[in-house]
Write a protein that holds these residues in place. Structure first.
Motif, PDB file in Angstrom:
ATOM      1  N   GLY A 298       1.070  -0.985   0.075  1.00  0.00           N
ATOM      2  CA  GLY A 298      -0.049  -0.112   0.678  1.00  0.00           C
ATOM      3  C   GLY A 298       0.805   1.637  -0.095  1.00  0.00           C
ATOM      4  O   GLY A 298       1.989   1.557   0.026  1.00  0.00           O
ATOM      5  N   ALA A 299      -0.307   2.364   0.021  1.00  0.00           N
ATOM      6  CA  ALA A 299       0.743   3.650  -0.083  1.00  0.00           C
ATOM      7  C   ALA A 299       1.828   3.747   1.158  1.00  0.00           C
ATOM      8  O   ALA A 299       3.337   4.504   1.041  1.00  0.00           O
ATOM      9  N   ARG A 300       1.835   3.540   1.814  1.00  0.00           N
ATOM     10  CA  ARG A 300       2.481   3.325   3.315  1.00  0.00           C
ATOM     11  C   ARG A 300       4.092   2.465   2.605  1.00  0.00           C
ATOM     12  O   ARG A 300       5.250   3.263   3.087  1.00  0.00           O
ATOM     13  N   ASP A 301       3.894   1.924   2.427  1.00  0.00           N
ATOM     14  CA  ASP A 301       5.146   0.925   1.776  1.00  0.00           C
ATOM     15  C   ASP A 301       6.126   1.362   0.532  1.00  0.00           C
ATOM     16  O   ASP A 301       6.901   1.513   1.543  1.00  0.00           O
ATOM     17  N   VAL A 302       5.144   2.398   0.178  1.00  0.00           N
ATOM     18  CA  VAL A 302       5.493   3.197  -1.287  1.00  0.00           C
ATOM     19  C   VAL A 302       6.467   4.045  -0.934  1.00  0.00           C
ATOM     20  O   VAL A 302       7.651   4.426  -1.014  1.00  0.00           O
ATOM     21  N   VAL A 303       6.139   4.639   0.765  1.00  0.00           N
ATOM     22  CA  VAL A 303       6.534   5.419   0.886  1.00  0.00           C
ATOM     23  C   VAL A 303       7.617   5.124   1.815  1.00  0.00           C
ATOM     24  O   VAL A 303       9.349   6.272   1.521  1.00  0.00           O
ATOM     25  N   GLU A 304       7.917   4.144   2.700  1.00  0.00           N
ATOM     26  CA  GLU A 304       9.158   3.974   3.287  1.00  0.00           C
ATOM     27  C   GLU A 304       9.935   3.317   2.150  1.00  0.00           C
ATOM     28  O   GLU A 304      11.658   3.398   2.297  1.00  0.00           O
ATOM     29  N   LEU A 305       9.590   2.355   1.344  1.00  0.00           N
ATOM     30  CA  LEU A 305      11.083   2.478   0.180  1.00  0.00           C
ATOM     31  C   LEU A 305      11.069   2.951  -0.557  1.00  0.00           C
ATOM     32  O   LEU A 305      12.424   3.856  -0.590  1.00  0.00           O
ATOM     33  N   SER A 306      10.416   5.313  -0.527  1.00  0.00           N
ATOM     34  CA  SER A 306      11.199   5.835  -1.634  1.00  0.00           C
ATOM     35  C   SER A 306      12.432   6.624  -0.071  1.00  0.00           C
ATOM     36  O   SER A 306      12.950   6.907  -0.612  1.00  0.00           O
ATOM     37  N   ARG A 307      11.426   6.534   1.014  1.00  0.00           N
ATOM     38  CA  ARG A 307      12.713   6.726   2.013  1.00  0.00           C
ATOM     39  C   ARG A 307      14.063   6.613   2.148  1.00  0.00           C
ATOM     40  O   ARG A 307      14.913   6.650   2.697  1.00  0.00           O
ATOM     41  N   ASN A 308      13.672   4.720   1.570  1.00  0.00           N
ATOM     42  CA  ASN A 308      14.800   4.196   2.002  1.00  0.00           C
ATOM     43  C   ASN A 308      15.744   4.030   0.730  1.00  0.00           C
ATOM     44  O   ASN A 308      16.762   2.973   0.712  1.00  0.00           O
ATOM     45  N   VAL A 311      15.470   2.540  -5.968  1.00  0.00           N
ATOM     46  CA  VAL A 311      14.742   3.664  -7.462  1.00  0.00           C
ATOM     47  C   VAL A 311      13.858   3.362  -7.685  1.00  0.00           C
ATOM     48  O   VAL A 311      13.751   4.271  -8.191  1.00  0.00           O
ATOM     49  N   PRO A 312      13.062   2.024  -8.050  1.00  0.00           N
ATOM     50  CA  PRO A 312      12.020   1.776  -8.440  1.00  0.00           C
ATOM     51  C   PRO A 312      10.676   2.368  -8.168  1.00  0.00           C
ATOM     52  O   PRO A 312      10.084   2.906  -8.433  1.00  0.00           O
ATOM     53  N   ALA A 313      10.703   2.809  -6.763  1.00  0.00           N
ATOM     54  CA  ALA A 313      10.147   3.383  -6.095  1.00  0.00           C
ATOM     55  C   ALA A 313       9.983   4.930  -6.142  1.00  0.00           C
ATOM     56  O   ALA A 313       8.976   5.748  -6.517  1.00  0.00           O
ATOM     57  N   LEU A 314      11.253   5.256  -6.427  1.00  0.00           N
ATOM     58  CA  LEU A 314      11.768   7.121  -6.857  1.00  0.00           C
ATOM     59  C   LEU A 314      11.527   7.073  -8.433  1.00  0.00           C
ATOM     60  O   LEU A 314      10.516   8.102  -8.411  1.00  0.00           O
ATOM     61  N   ARG A 315      11.375   6.338  -9.375  1.00  0.00           N
ATOM     62  CA  ARG A 315      10.501   6.439 -10.526  1.00  0.00           C
ATOM     63  C   ARG A 315       9.111   6.040 -10.253  1.00  0.00           C
ATOM     64  O   ARG A 315       8.655   6.858 -11.312  1.00  0.00           O
ATOM     65  N   ALA A 316       8.649   5.284  -9.638  1.00  0.00           N
ATOM     66  CA  ALA A 316       6.987   5.030  -9.856  1.00  0.00           C
ATOM     67  C   ALA A 316       6.645   6.411  -9.191  1.00  0.00           C
ATOM     68  O   ALA A 316       5.233   7.198  -9.919  1.00  0.00           O
ATOM     69  N   LEU A 317       6.728   6.977  -8.468  1.00  0.00           N
ATOM     70  CA  LEU A 317       6.485   8.147  -7.625  1.00  0.00           C
ATOM     71  C   LEU A 317       6.934   9.089  -8.445  1.00  0.00           C
ATOM     72  O   LEU A 317       5.565  10.642  -9.032  1.00  0.00           O
ATOM     73  N   ARG A 318       7.574   9.799  -8.593  1.00  0.00           N
ATOM     74  CA  ARG A 318       8.030  10.774 -10.627  1.00  0.00           C
ATOM     75  C   ARG A 318       7.132  10.331 -11.446  1.00  0.00           C
ATOM     76  O   ARG A 318       6.174  10.956 -12.061  1.00  0.00           O
ATOM     77  N   GLN A 319       7.122   9.039 -11.870  1.00  0.00           N
ATOM     78  CA  GLN A 319       5.694   9.047 -13.067  1.00  0.00           C
ATOM     79  C   GLN A 319       4.223   9.859 -13.118  1.00  0.00           C
ATOM     80  O   GLN A 319       3.527   9.936 -13.104  1.00  0.00           O
ATOM     81  N   ALA A 345      -1.128  10.659   1.845  1.00  0.00           N
ATOM     82  CA  ALA A 345      -0.071   9.297   2.350  1.00  0.00           C
ATOM     83  C   ALA A 345       1.085   9.794   1.398  1.00  0.00           C
ATOM     84  O   ALA A 345       2.376   9.957   1.884  1.00  0.00           O
ATOM     85  N   LEU A 346       0.936   9.551  -0.021  1.00  0.00           N
ATOM     86  CA  LEU A 346       1.782   9.266  -1.169  1.00  0.00           C
ATOM     87  C   LEU A 346       2.845  10.722  -0.817  1.00  0.00           C
ATOM     88  O   LEU A 346       4.294  10.821  -1.051  1.00  0.00           O
ATOM     89  N   ALA A 347       2.136  12.382  -0.369  1.00  0.00           N
ATOM     90  CA  ALA A 347       3.033  13.116  -0.898  1.00  0.00           C
ATOM     91  C   ALA A 347       4.438  13.597   0.749  1.00  0.00           C
ATOM     92  O   ALA A 347       5.427  14.078   0.483  1.00  0.00           O
ATOM     93  N   GLN A 348       4.236  12.470   1.289  1.00  0.00           N
ATOM     94  CA  GLN A 348       5.380  12.077   2.486  1.00  0.00           C
ATOM     95  C   GLN A 348       6.297  11.506   1.760  1.00  0.00           C
ATOM     96  O   GLN A 348       7.107  11.223   2.372  1.00  0.00           O
ATOM     97  N   ALA A 349       6.215  11.222   0.702  1.00  0.00           N
ATOM     98  CA  ALA A 349       7.052  10.604   0.190  1.00  0.00           C
ATOM     99  C   ALA A 349       8.846  11.236  -0.381  1.00  0.00           C
ATOM    100  O   ALA A 349       9.784  11.163  -0.437  1.00  0.00           O
ATOM    101  N   GLY A 350       8.344  12.947  -0.800  1.00  0.00           N
ATOM    102  CA  GLY A 350       9.598  13.945  -0.645  1.00  0.00           C
ATOM    103  C   GLY A 350       8.875  14.533  -1.327  1.00  0.00           C
ATOM    104  O   GLY A 350       7.927  14.796  -2.612  1.00  0.00           O
ATOM    105  N   ASP A 351      10.110  14.743  -2.827  1.00  0.00           N
ATOM    106  CA  ASP A 351      10.276  15.686  -3.945  1.00  0.00           C
ATOM    107  C   ASP A 351       9.656  14.978  -5.235  1.00  0.00           C
ATOM    108  O   ASP A 351       8.994  15.800  -6.354  1.00  0.00           O
ATOM    109  N   HIS A 352       9.884  13.561  -5.506  1.00  0.00           N
ATOM    110  CA  HIS A 352       9.216  13.024  -6.738  1.00  0.00           C
ATOM    111  C   HIS A 352       8.146  12.998  -6.865  1.00  0.00           C
ATOM    112  O   HIS A 352       7.757  13.125  -8.392  1.00  0.00           O
TER     113      HIS A 352
END
Length: 410
Positions: A298-308, A311-319, A345-352
């Motif tokens: 879910g969204a929380r896992d995506v955020v956690e992956l991006s914070r760690n 690269v796949p999570a960061l690319r997915a967020l940018r897209q 929730a996804l807005a907490q992942a940073g600027d991507h």
């Protein structure tokens, strides 16, 4: 915020927001309260000068507001000869508001004063699909606990505000065909809560109340604002001329089910294919990452992956940001907002995510529409929903036409 944009209590045992008999006891007391809510103490003479009312009429109304506790003495004004006159000011702590922000998988509860300041909070992981009774019972039971924690009682409640994660018909406050809320369709939320707590209950879509909360906290001067929630689903709250815009049936802002080219034939939970939510929501990103060998639920896992640094999570967020930007670019040209806020929730992942949104909006929107446009992350954060739900209740119950009920002890 206009009265017809808010939902009055309904159902058996509902507490009326207006007592017609009260208007004879202290007619127009709400007009004076509206003036005093700006925070500046005033004397009776100043109130009479501003309103054009007779001094005796102002005195009657001030006395009624003093008796209700909504205003209080605020010291003495400078004397111009004789005894210094007393000033009066609004007392935000005279009543409290219970606010609930219900999401697909979480519930946040807050107790605020009448300025929207949070006094106590609680949150829990819930499943909105368990049905209205257990979820609303949690709201009421934990609301009572919050009241006790700050030494207050249900009689101190101005009202209750509830945000729901689905389409809400604003004239009734009932969810209408909500895709992730089995059992909630046309359920009388306000009537059910009122039957247990006996206070006015107002209900709206969760993204609308988040827009109100963000506007109240960070952008009170912005007349036109879009608040985009990107979480399990995607939705947009619209502030137009300083008030929530809901459309004819309360469905305005449901941007998650607008078609985007990158969606192709991907099925959406609404029954269509190619919806924005099917490619850019937290659920969609988690599924896509899992398919790439990066497990996420879910969204929380995506955020956690991006914070760690995944690269796949960061690319997915940018897209995902680009996909959201495709829809918002059209909205910018049509609505011409001054502020777009990205929250959820996804807005907490940073600027991507935000970078992807900005990239497409500035690329596809007209220069005039973006010249003074601010595209920012939420400043109210996770509290936007509960603050917005509280403000919804405050603006309704403290409107001049409803203050008479409070003056009469309602």
């Amino acid at each position: 915020m206009t009265e017809d944009a808010l939902t009055a209590p309904s159902g058996p045992g509902a507490t009326p927001l207006r007592n017609p008999a009260a208007t004879t006891a202290a007619p127009g007391a709400g007009t004076l309260l509206r003036l005093l809510r700006d925070g500046r103490p005033r004397t009776r003479s100043e109130l009479a000068a501003v309103t054009g009312l007779a001094r005796s009429t102002v005195t009657q109304r001030v006395d009624a507001l003093l008796a209700s506790g909504l205003i209080g003495p605020a010291g003495e004004a400078v004397s111009t000869g004789g005894r210094p006159p007393t000033t009066f000011s609004f007392r935000p702590g005279a009543r409290v508001v219970l606010a609930a922000d219900l999401g697909a998988t979480h519930a946040r509860l807050a107790l605020t004063d009448m300025s929207g300041t949070v006094l106590a909070e609680d949150r829990a992981d819930i499943d909105i699909a368990t049905g209205p009774e257990p979820v609303l019972d949690w709201v009421v039971d934990h609301g009572r606990t919050l009241l006790e924690s700050v030494g207050r009682h249900t009689r101190d409640l101005l009202g209750v505000g509830v945000g729901l994660p689905g389409p809400v018909q604003h004239s009734t406050g009932r969810a209408v065909n909500p895709p992730i809320m089995p059992g909630w369709d046309h359920f009388d939320v306000s009537g059910y809560v009122d039957s247990r707590i006996a206070r006015p209950v107002l209900v709206d879509n969760d993204v609308n109340i988040m827009a109100v909360g963000e506007h109240h906290v960070a952008w009170p001067g912005a007349s036109h604002l879009l608040f985009v929630k990107v979480a399990t689903g995607i939705g947009c709250g619209i502030i137009s001329e300083g008030s929530v815009y809901r459309g004819a049936q309360g469905a305005a802002g449901d941007m998650g089910h607008i078609y985007v080219p990158s969606g192709a034939d991907r099925p959406c939970r609404c029954g269509n294919t190619g919806c924005l939510e099917a490619v850019a929501s937290g659920h969609a990103l988690a599924e896509a990452l899992t398919a790439q060998g990066v497990p996420a639920t879910g969204a929380r896992d995506v955020v956690e992956l991006s914070r760690n640094g995944s690269v796949p999570a960061l690319r997915a967020l940018r897209q995902a940001g680009r996909d959201i930007g495709e829809v918002l670019a059209a909205s910018v040209n049509m609505f011409n907002p001054s502020v777009i806020v990205i929250g959820g929730a996804l807005a907490q992942a940073g600027d991507h995510l935000l970078a992807g949104v900005r990239e497409i909006i500035y690329q596809r929107s007209l220069p005039l529409a973006t010249e003074n446009l601010s595209i920012v992350s939420s400043k109210a954060g996770e509290s936007a929903g509960v603050i917005g739900a509280a403000v919804m209740v405050i603006e309704h119950c403290l409107s001049p036409e409803h203050v008479e009920t409070l003056v009469m002890g309602g």
